[in-house]
Write a protein that holds these residues in place. Structure first.
Motif, PDB file in Angstrom:
ATOM      1  N   GLY A 169      -4.578  -1.620  12.159  1.00 59.46           N
ATOM      2  CA  GLY A 169      -5.335  -0.370  12.126  1.00 59.46           C
ATOM      3  C   GLY A 169      -4.711   0.831  11.444  1.00 59.46           C
ATOM      4  O   GLY A 169      -5.413   1.577  10.749  1.00 59.46           O
ATOM      5  N   PRO A 170      -3.414   1.100  11.614  1.00 61.06           N
ATOM      6  CA  PRO A 170      -2.862   2.357  11.090  1.00 61.06           C
ATOM      7  C   PRO A 170      -2.709   2.347   9.570  1.00 61.06           C
ATOM      8  O   PRO A 170      -1.682   1.962   9.024  1.00 61.06           O
ATOM      9  CB  PRO A 170      -1.489   2.456  11.783  1.00 61.06           C
ATOM     10  N   LYS A 171      -3.756   2.769   8.890  1.00 61.28           N
ATOM     11  CA  LYS A 171      -3.763   2.867   7.428  1.00 61.28           C
ATOM     12  C   LYS A 171      -4.168   4.285   7.045  1.00 61.28           C
ATOM     13  O   LYS A 171      -4.833   4.990   7.815  1.00 61.28           O
ATOM     14  CB  LYS A 171      -4.758   1.869   6.826  1.00 61.28           C
ATOM     15  N   ILE A 172      -3.801   4.690   5.854  1.00 59.92           N
ATOM     16  CA  ILE A 172      -4.163   6.035   5.388  1.00 59.92           C
ATOM     17  C   ILE A 172      -5.676   6.232   5.436  1.00 59.92           C
ATOM     18  O   ILE A 172      -6.176   7.267   5.868  1.00 59.92           O
ATOM     19  CB  ILE A 172      -3.629   6.276   3.957  1.00 59.92           C
ATOM     20  N   LYS A 173      -6.430   5.225   5.021  1.00 52.35           N
ATOM     21  CA  LYS A 173      -7.895   5.357   4.969  1.00 52.35           C
ATOM     22  C   LYS A 173      -8.512   5.459   6.363  1.00 52.35           C
ATOM     23  O   LYS A 173      -9.648   5.902   6.504  1.00 52.35           O
ATOM     24  CB  LYS A 173      -8.506   4.187   4.212  1.00 52.35           C
ATOM     25  N   GLN A 174      -7.768   5.052   7.383  1.00 51.48           N
ATOM     26  CA  GLN A 174      -8.269   5.121   8.748  1.00 51.48           C
ATOM     27  C   GLN A 174      -7.861   6.409   9.468  1.00 51.48           C
ATOM     28  O   GLN A 174      -8.519   6.828  10.427  1.00 51.48           O
ATOM     29  CB  GLN A 174      -7.742   3.925   9.554  1.00 51.48           C
ATOM     30  N   ILE A 231      -2.373  10.691  -1.087  1.00 54.82           N
ATOM     31  CA  ILE A 231      -3.363  10.569  -0.012  1.00 54.82           C
ATOM     32  C   ILE A 231      -4.770  10.752  -0.566  1.00 54.82           C
ATOM     33  O   ILE A 231      -5.705  10.040  -0.191  1.00 54.82           O
ATOM     34  CB  ILE A 231      -3.083  11.592   1.104  1.00 54.82           C
ATOM     35  N   ALA A 232      -4.944  11.705  -1.490  1.00 51.87           N
ATOM     36  CA  ALA A 232      -6.260  12.001  -2.063  1.00 51.87           C
ATOM     37  C   ALA A 232      -6.826  10.830  -2.866  1.00 51.87           C
ATOM     38  O   ALA A 232      -8.040  10.742  -3.076  1.00 51.87           O
ATOM     39  CB  ALA A 232      -6.176  13.243  -2.939  1.00 51.87           C
ATOM     40  N   LYS A 233      -5.965   9.927  -3.302  1.00 52.55           N
ATOM     41  CA  LYS A 233      -6.426   8.784  -4.087  1.00 52.55           C
ATOM     42  C   LYS A 233      -7.021   7.673  -3.217  1.00 52.55           C
ATOM     43  O   LYS A 233      -7.667   6.768  -3.734  1.00 52.55           O
ATOM     44  CB  LYS A 233      -5.258   8.216  -4.903  1.00 52.55           C
ATOM     45  N   VAL A 234      -6.779   7.748  -1.922  1.00 52.15           N
ATOM     46  CA  VAL A 234      -7.255   6.708  -1.008  1.00 52.15           C
ATOM     47  C   VAL A 234      -8.621   7.110  -0.445  1.00 52.15           C
ATOM     48  O   VAL A 234      -8.766   8.165   0.165  1.00 52.15           O
ATOM     49  CB  VAL A 234      -6.262   6.489   0.149  1.00 52.15           C
ATOM     50  N   VAL A 235      -9.626   6.265  -0.663  1.00 49.43           N
ATOM     51  CA  VAL A 235     -10.970   6.541  -0.160  1.00 49.43           C
ATOM     52  C   VAL A 235     -10.982   6.333   1.358  1.00 49.43           C
ATOM     53  O   VAL A 235     -10.711   5.224   1.837  1.00 49.43           O
ATOM     54  CB  VAL A 235     -12.008   5.616  -0.816  1.00 49.43           C
ATOM     55  N   PRO A 236     -11.265   7.371   2.140  1.00 49.82           N
ATOM     56  CA  PRO A 236     -11.243   7.224   3.598  1.00 49.82           C
ATOM     57  C   PRO A 236     -12.452   6.449   4.109  1.00 49.82           C
ATOM     58  O   PRO A 236     -13.531   6.488   3.513  1.00 49.82           O
ATOM     59  CB  PRO A 236     -11.265   8.665   4.106  1.00 49.82           C
ATOM     60  N   LEU A 237     -12.266   5.745   5.202  1.00 56.25           N
ATOM     61  CA  LEU A 237     -13.388   5.102   5.870  1.00 56.25           C
ATOM     62  C   LEU A 237     -14.177   6.145   6.648  1.00 56.25           C
ATOM     63  O   LEU A 237     -13.735   7.282   6.813  1.00 56.25           O
ATOM     64  CB  LEU A 237     -12.880   4.009   6.817  1.00 56.25           C
ATOM     65  N   VAL A 238     -15.346   5.748   7.118  1.00 59.66           N
ATOM     66  CA  VAL A 238     -16.181   6.650   7.915  1.00 59.66           C
ATOM     67  C   VAL A 238     -16.634   5.922   9.177  1.00 59.66           C
ATOM     68  O   VAL A 238     -16.653   4.691   9.233  1.00 59.66           O
ATOM     69  CB  VAL A 238     -17.420   7.147   7.136  1.00 59.66           C
ATOM     70  N   SER A 239     -17.007   6.678  10.168  1.00 63.89           N
ATOM     71  CA  SER A 239     -17.526   6.112  11.403  1.00 63.89           C
ATOM     72  C   SER A 239     -18.946   5.587  11.188  1.00 63.89           C
ATOM     73  O   SER A 239     -19.726   6.168  10.420  1.00 63.89           O
ATOM     74  CB  SER A 239     -17.547   7.171  12.508  1.00 63.89           C
TER      75      SER A 239
END
Length: 361
Positions: free
Chosen positions: A204-209, A240-248
């Protein structure tokens, strides 16, 4: 005689109170920084010193930091509280070219994951029952899993590797009663999901999460910002800005595509990706995968057996109810269901989300 009975009853009461006071005091004074990792696993959860005061309150000790992924893994509707601790002067890092990889944690990092059910889901901070706590500990470059089963009186959790089935009941937000036989996995089952290139590691512990706000005791703050402030993360803002974050999946502002892809990423992508245990399937469900064929669009499974049901394609565009992906999500049959472990019930809201997404493809 009567006076003697009163004396002994009073003495017993005082002794029990003293023992309880000592236990709470010991829990409060213990701290992860004092641990001897060569003695792991410890018999009792309280011995690690993750929490202050009464154990069941899950009040983090100094430098024990709460965290929460934005897209959560479904585990039979269980709630979860997660914490991380790292030795002083150490930090996690990440590789911007590998956004699907977990953070690279320093040695002696401990990840703590508690599973619990509120008695009433409409009152999530009310009375609750904690069932298990899973620890992931990195020592000498290797991650190890230590599972703990909570006592029914919620005073302690004991190290237990054999797994167990526990009857659990709760009332959902609409007031409807539910009951399931919650399955605590055995220690060896952890490897089936926490496996990347045959190496056991966190999921679980990823930048996108973690790139979203969390309510801390002193206010809301982006988790990555908080991790950097306390020294738990070394990372450049531009990376960090290059990583697409996940969403709920419940984020009303996010698109259907982003919600569905994020859901599949966290619930399926830990196995179904190029470096995962299901890589030979050719079905890659992490958000970084851009080829719709590898999501399953018009793709027949390599070897699904009865898991395919009457359907030909993992994803049959426009036919959410006639796709293997949703067929397997919508089952609890051991030969059909996906994920294969980690649940004994169907995530109805998750199935509905993916069906709606496929209907729109």
């Amino acid at each position: 005689m009567f006076k003697s009975k009163l004396f002994w009853a009073s003495l017993v009461t005082m002794t029990v109170g003293w023992l309880y006071s000592c236990r709470v005091q010991n829990q409060a004074t213990a701290h992860p920084s004092q641990l001897n990792f060569s003695e792991f696993p410890l018999k009792k959860l309280s011995e690690y010193g993750f929490y202050k005061g009464e154990l069941k309150q899950l009040s983090p000790n100094d430098n024990v930091l709460e965290y929460e992924p934005v897209a959560t893994l479904f585990t039979d509707y269980a709630f979860k509280k997660r914490f991380v601790w790292m030795p002083e002067g150490t930090s996690a890092t990440f590789n911007v070219s590998q956004p699907n990889e977990p953070l690279d944690f320093p040695d002696k990092t401990i990840l703590v994951k508690n599973f619990y059910y509120p008695q009433d889901f409409s009152k999530p901070t009310g009375e609750r029952r904690i069932l298990e706590t899973r620890l992931l500990v990195k020592d000498k470059g290797t991650w190890k899993a230590y599972p703990y089963r909570w006592k029914d009186d919620q005073t302690e959790a004991d190290y237990k590797i054999t797994g167990e089935t526990i009857p659990v009941s709760w009332k959902d937000e609409a007031g409807q009663a539910h009951q399931i036989n919650y399955a605590i996995p055995n220690k060896n089952q952890c490897k089936s999901c926490h496996n990347r290139k045959d190496v056991f590691m966190p999921i679980g512990p990823k930048i996108k999460q973690l790139n979203h706000e969390l309510a801390y005791q002193d206010g809301k703050e982006n988790q990555l910002t908080r991790w950097q402030k306390v020294g738990y993360l070394k990372a450049k803002a531009e990376d960090i800005a290059k990583v697409v974050p996940l969403v709920s999946m419940n984020d009303a502002k996010a698109s259907l595509n982003d919600r569905a892809r994020s859901y599949l990423d966290v619930n399926c992508g830990h196995c179904h990706h190029a470096n995962g245990p299901a890589s030979t399937s050719g079905l890659y469900l992490n958000v970084e995968e851009k080829d719709p064929f590898h999501w399953g669009v018009m793709k027949s499974p390599v070897a699904a057996g009865m898991g395919a049901g009457p359907y030909r394609f993992d994803i049959n565009p426009g036919k959410g109810k006639e796709s293997i992906l949703t067929y397997r999500m919508n089952s609890v049959h051991p030969g059909v269901m996906m994920p294969e472990i980690g649940r004994v019930s169907i995530h109805k809201e998750g199935v509905a989300l993916i069906e709606q997404w496929i209907d729109g493809l």
